[in-house]
Design a protein around this motif. Structure first.
Motif, short mmCIF file in Angstrom:
data_model
loop_
_atom_site.label_atom_id
_atom_site.label_comp_id
_atom_site.label_asym_id
_atom_site.label_seq_id
_atom_site.Cartn_x
_atom_site.Cartn_y
_atom_site.Cartn_z
N UNK A 1 16.93 44.05 12.85
CA UNK A 1 16.31 43.34 13.94
C UNK A 1 14.80 43.31 13.75
N UNK A 2 14.21 42.13 13.83
CA UNK A 2 12.78 41.98 13.67
C UNK A 2 12.13 41.85 15.05
N UNK A 3 11.13 42.70 15.30
CA UNK A 3 10.38 42.68 16.56
C UNK A 3 8.92 42.34 16.28
N UNK A 4 8.26 41.73 17.25
CA UNK A 4 6.85 41.40 17.14
C UNK A 4 6.03 42.68 17.19
N UNK A 5 5.41 43.04 16.08
CA UNK A 5 4.67 44.28 16.00
C UNK A 5 3.43 44.33 16.87
N UNK A 6 3.01 43.19 17.39
CA UNK A 6 1.83 43.17 18.25
C UNK A 6 2.21 43.31 19.73
N UNK A 7 3.49 43.44 20.03
CA UNK A 7 3.98 43.62 21.39
C UNK A 7 4.05 45.12 21.68
N UNK A 8 3.34 45.62 22.69
CA UNK A 8 3.39 47.06 23.00
C UNK A 8 4.81 47.57 23.24
N UNK A 9 5.68 46.71 23.76
CA UNK A 9 7.07 47.14 23.99
C UNK A 9 7.77 47.39 22.66
N UNK A 10 7.44 46.59 21.63
CA UNK A 10 8.04 46.81 20.31
C UNK A 10 7.52 48.11 19.69
N UNK A 11 6.24 48.39 19.89
CA UNK A 11 5.68 49.65 19.39
C UNK A 11 6.38 50.84 20.05
N UNK A 12 6.59 50.76 21.37
CA UNK A 12 7.27 51.84 22.09
C UNK A 12 8.70 52.02 21.58
N UNK A 13 9.39 50.89 21.35
CA UNK A 13 10.77 50.97 20.85
C UNK A 13 10.80 51.57 19.46
N UNK A 14 9.83 51.21 18.63
CA UNK A 14 9.78 51.73 17.27
C UNK A 14 9.49 53.23 17.27
N UNK A 15 8.56 53.67 18.12
CA UNK A 15 8.27 55.11 18.20
C UNK A 15 9.48 55.87 18.69
N UNK A 16 10.20 55.30 19.63
CA UNK A 16 11.41 55.95 20.13
C UNK A 16 12.46 56.07 19.02
N UNK A 17 12.62 55.01 18.24
CA UNK A 17 13.59 55.04 17.13
C UNK A 17 13.22 56.11 16.10
N UNK A 18 11.95 56.18 15.76
CA UNK A 18 11.52 57.16 14.78
C UNK A 18 11.72 58.58 15.29
N UNK A 19 11.43 58.82 16.56
CA UNK A 19 11.63 60.15 17.14
C UNK A 19 13.11 60.53 17.17
N UNK A 20 13.98 59.53 17.19
CA UNK A 20 15.41 59.82 17.19
C UNK A 20 15.95 60.06 15.79
N UNK A 21 15.08 59.91 14.77
CA UNK A 21 15.51 60.12 13.39
C UNK A 21 15.90 58.87 12.64
N UNK A 22 15.63 57.69 13.22
CA UNK A 22 16.00 56.43 12.58
C UNK A 22 14.93 55.99 11.59
N UNK A 23 15.28 54.97 10.78
CA UNK A 23 14.35 54.34 9.86
C UNK A 23 13.75 53.10 10.48
N UNK A 24 12.62 52.65 9.92
CA UNK A 24 11.90 51.51 10.48
C UNK A 24 11.18 50.77 9.37
N UNK A 25 11.20 49.44 9.42
CA UNK A 25 10.38 48.61 8.55
C UNK A 25 8.99 48.47 9.15
N UNK A 26 7.96 48.88 8.40
CA UNK A 26 6.60 48.99 8.93
C UNK A 26 5.62 48.16 8.12
N UNK A 27 4.85 47.27 8.77
CA UNK A 27 3.83 46.52 8.03
C UNK A 27 2.60 47.37 7.75
N UNK A 28 2.04 47.23 6.57
CA UNK A 28 0.72 47.79 6.26
C UNK A 28 -0.07 46.68 5.58
#
Length: 347
Positions: A1-28
């Protein structure tokens, strides 16, 4: 699932996923990474499994600022501090002595650890969100998301692709490579397009393990010491990401040639070509008709780096089996591109 990285809600969801032990595709700013909590060995193990990467091949740990160094490293030489001051946030990875008991899986079991502070605003927003203590009661009251879990001090994030293959520079590349089930933050196309410069700081002098967009001259100017090559100081050379002889390779076979050899090969090419093929070159060339797919390489090293992996992926998608590439100039600004193409051709 691709989320808009500039949306604060997407950032919150991504942080939650990482804290749960999940993987994430991250732009640099360099390439997209496949991220997990660097302090969670089980989560980090998922990175190695998803990429098909040997577990003794270390991962770079991304931190929000230079303050994160103290959590992962037990020493910081003065020249390394100077490099962090000059280039962080930015495309520079520092190999430092690792604190015992910290990020052992991400470090591939070595007593050193690679640290980088990315400059991409989406990566920065996520790293800050991960490092912040969870709201009281574990709830993100701004958006109703349960953050849960302790703060994350750094994200292990190698390039988001199968081991040894072409790196990803858009969110769609990540999804195409690793599947639609992976959560990916879309931060747009990567601005630089090749991986970070890696400097080993564990041997008393800066040693260049992998070239990138930061040049040797810039390193020397920042810390007052010209970096050695790994060939000049091979003893106790730590394993580092992206330094295998064969790496960054498309499915197609890559062959590097100078402009004269490339033109000679084109003049001798059977028509039609024995296999679907492409040419990626700066020089004006006489092409047979019908001929290979031709992609124009920019004259500028930075522009070539930005598009390099996207071009290789597009040629794979076009079904070519052979890519002839004009060898980049032997000048300092082209060193990172030359390195990636030499490794691709060795695969």
């Amino acid at each position: 699932m691709i989320l808009d990285g500039h949306d604060p809600r997407a950032i919150a969801a991504a942080a939650r996923a990482l804290r749960s032990g999940a993987l994430l595709g991250l732009p640099t700013e360099t390439v997209y990474g496949l991220a997990a909590d660097a302090g969670n060995d089980a989560a980090v193990a998922q990175i190695f499994a998803a990429k098909g990467r040997p577990r003794d091949h270390p991962l770079i740990v991304h931190v929000a600022s230079a303050e994160g160094i103290a959590h992962f490293a037990r020493a910081l030489p003065a020249f390394a501090q100077a490099l962090a001051d000059a280039f962080w946030p930015g495309p520079l990875t520092l190999i430092l002595p690792r604190r015992p008991g910290v990020a052992s899986a991400a470090a591939g079991g070595q007593d050193s650890v690679g640290l980088r502070c990315p400059a991409h605003p989406v990566a920065q927003a996520l790293l800050r969100a991960c490092a912040a203590p969870p709201p009281e009661g574990g709830t993100d009251h701004g958006h109703g998301h349960d953050q849960g879990g302790p703060p994350i001090r750094g994200l292990a994030a190698p390039s988001a692709n199968r081991f040894g293959r072409v790196s990803t520079t858009t969110a769609q590349h990540v999804q195409d490579e690793l599947g639609a089930a992976l959560l990916v933050l879309d931060g747009g196309p990567c601005a630089l397009g090749i991986e970070s410069t890696i400097i080993d700081c564990t041997r008393g002098l800066p040693v260049l393990l992998r070239p990138g967009s930061i040049t040797r001259a810039q390193i020397a100017a920042a810390c007052g010491i010209a970096p050695l090559s790994r060939a000049e100081l091979p003893a106790l050379d730590p394993r580092a990401p992206g330094t295998l002889a064969a790496h960054y390779a498309p499915r197609a076979k890559v062959r590097l040639m100078d402009a004269r050899a490339l033109q000679t090969s084109l003049d001798l090419l059977a028509t039609p070509a024995p296999a679907p093929m492409a040419v990626y070159a700066r020089s004006a060339l006489r092409m047979p008709a019908p001929g290979p797919i031709l992609r124009r390489m920019p004259d500028d090293a930075s522009a070539t780096a930005q598009q390099l992996f996207a071009v290789l992926r597009s040629l794979d998608d076009a079904g070519v089996q052979l890519i002839w590439i004009e060898t980049p100039p032997a000048t300092p600004d082209w060193e990172g591109v030359r390195d990636r193409l030499q490794r691709a051709a060795a695969a």
